[in-house]
Design a protein around this motif. Sequence first.
Motif, short mmCIF file in Angstrom:
data_model
loop_
_atom_site.label_atom_id
_atom_site.label_comp_id
_atom_site.label_asym_id
_atom_site.label_seq_id
_atom_site.Cartn_x
_atom_site.Cartn_y
_atom_site.Cartn_z
N VAL A 151 1.39 -0.82 -0.10
CA VAL A 151 -0.15 -0.13 -0.26
C VAL A 151 0.92 1.65 -0.20
O VAL A 151 0.96 2.25 -0.83
CB VAL A 151 -1.04 -0.25 1.28
CG1 VAL A 151 -1.65 1.31 1.31
CG2 VAL A 151 -1.75 -0.84 0.82
N THR A 208 0.53 4.01 -2.96
CA THR A 208 0.63 5.19 -2.43
C THR A 208 1.41 6.22 -3.70
O THR A 208 1.14 7.49 -3.55
CB THR A 208 0.69 5.15 -1.22
OG1 THR A 208 -0.21 4.74 -0.67
CG2 THR A 208 0.81 7.22 -0.53
N THR A 233 -7.64 1.14 0.30
CA THR A 233 -7.62 -0.06 -0.42
C THR A 233 -8.72 -0.78 -0.38
O THR A 233 -8.88 -0.94 1.70
CB THR A 233 -6.28 -0.08 -0.37
OG1 THR A 233 -5.33 -1.01 0.66
CG2 THR A 233 -5.42 0.18 -1.64
N THR A 240 -9.34 1.99 -4.17
CA THR A 240 -8.87 1.58 -5.25
C THR A 240 -8.80 0.26 -4.35
O THR A 240 -9.03 -0.28 -3.22
CB THR A 240 -7.52 1.42 -6.15
OG1 THR A 240 -7.98 0.57 -7.13
CG2 THR A 240 -6.31 1.50 -5.52
N GLY A 241 -8.46 -1.54 -5.57
CA GLY A 241 -8.42 -2.67 -4.22
C GLY A 241 -8.99 -4.06 -5.41
O GLY A 241 -10.49 -3.52 -6.08
N LEU A 286 -13.01 -3.23 -4.94
CA LEU A 286 -13.59 -2.91 -5.65
C LEU A 286 -14.68 -2.39 -5.61
O LEU A 286 -16.10 -1.54 -5.63
CB LEU A 286 -12.61 -1.63 -7.03
CG LEU A 286 -13.17 -0.11 -7.00
CD1 LEU A 286 -12.87 0.98 -5.65
CD2 LEU A 286 -12.28 -0.17 -7.88
N PHE A 289 -9.10 -1.32 -10.85
CA PHE A 289 -8.55 -1.87 -10.60
C PHE A 289 -7.97 -3.74 -11.04
O PHE A 289 -8.13 -3.90 -11.38
CB PHE A 289 -8.39 -2.35 -9.08
CG PHE A 289 -7.31 -3.23 -8.23
CD1 PHE A 289 -6.08 -2.93 -7.43
CD2 PHE A 289 -7.61 -4.78 -8.20
CE1 PHE A 289 -5.19 -3.95 -6.57
CE2 PHE A 289 -6.58 -5.66 -7.20
CZ PHE A 289 -5.68 -5.37 -6.60
N TRP A 324 -0.55 -3.18 -8.81
CA TRP A 324 -0.08 -3.48 -7.60
C TRP A 324 1.51 -3.32 -7.98
O TRP A 324 2.26 -3.38 -7.76
CB TRP A 324 -0.17 -4.89 -6.92
CG TRP A 324 -1.34 -4.56 -5.98
CD1 TRP A 324 -2.41 -4.84 -6.56
CD2 TRP A 324 -1.65 -3.44 -4.97
NE1 TRP A 324 -3.42 -4.09 -5.63
CE2 TRP A 324 -2.85 -4.22 -4.23
CE3 TRP A 324 -0.66 -2.99 -4.38
CZ2 TRP A 324 -3.59 -3.24 -3.16
CZ3 TRP A 324 -1.38 -2.50 -3.30
CH2 TRP A 324 -3.04 -2.68 -2.55
#
Length: 401
Positions: free
Chosen positions: A211, A215, A234, A343-344, A347, A379, A384
């Motif tokens: 995370v 960011t 997230t 996000t994530g 979502l 996402f 990631w």
Amino acid sequence: MPGATPTAAASTVPVGSAGGARRLRSTTPEPGPASPWPNLPEVARDVLLEVLIHGPLSRAEIAARLRLSRPTLTRVTKALVLAGLLVEGDTRPRPSAGRPSEMLHVRGAAHHFLGVKLTAERLFATVTDLTATPVATAEEPLRSHDPAEVVAQIADVAARFPGVTGIGVTLGGIVLDGLVARHEFLHWVDVPLKAEVAGATGVPTAVDNDVQALTAAVHWFGPGAGLGSLAVITVGAGVGTGLIVNGGLVAGSHGLPPHFSHTLVDANGPECGCGRRGCASSYLMTHVMMRRLTGRPTYDEALARVRAGDPEARRVFDDAGYALGVLIGTVANVIDPEKVVLTGDGLPLYEVASRLVHDGIEDTYEDDPDLIELDVQPFDFSEWARSGAALAIKSTITGTI
């Protein structure tokens, strides 16, 4: 891979510990891979970073932003152009009469970076150029949770992309200066992942919490580029929060990322699995949400039930939506961000419960909710991995890799 793999003097660290946590056989590289830009002055790094984050700029704009004299800027930009990091491009008319301003661009193709995201089951990889633009991706099952096997698998992936300048690895859990102090899903304790990956690949490596890396990537290369304050939230298997304050990534005095996942929503709410009741995590983590539903469906099956009008599924997702709103409102109360990026992999929750999300924000945020700019970002796991490449870029430019 460029550069020779360093030799190492091995020291034995106990394998295994209470609770099944795993430790890696520790090695001491002699020495580690060198920084690719060891002689780049700080002012040159600042200039490169300014163009990287804000896009093509004229020399006059860069000088004004960084408060540099014209002779200094001329000398620095000339060195960056000769190094192949900046390139002179198109021109832009000046507001006043005179010769148009020549724009400086980052030469993305000058360097490539490998980003790796580890989950409990899979390894995601993305190669980007210097501007964090993806040029290749890969994905495969994680062969083992054993730290040495994971390092070997990362090295195998890196071997498919020879010539990368740096590697960035991200994963959940607590990461302190490249040491994975704890990772719940991989059952790791005190794994020196940064040193081991660098030693196995011969490539300078950075490792950070996923995370935090995401960011930083959003702040440098995404919808939060150049903002002075930003929150990234997230949702999915876990609940994460990353903060930018005064233009910098927030980390605590012990290197820990910000934690808002146990923000209280309802003292009589469900248990989150950590002994707490009614916190944001108890409503938002996907596996906890599924535990509240009859038949323990998959997340996609639960979403289908919500869309089909199933009242039980609707209640669980509405509860989660409201908890998410409380979380967003709480974060906004703390730092008053210019933007909140959501996000994530969880979502779709926002899609089916957006009204409850905004109810939670209104009940929690102490000012006008319209002041919160909520940016919901699509996402996938390759993002990631891209943030891992962005981590490597950032670490290279700032000289911390």
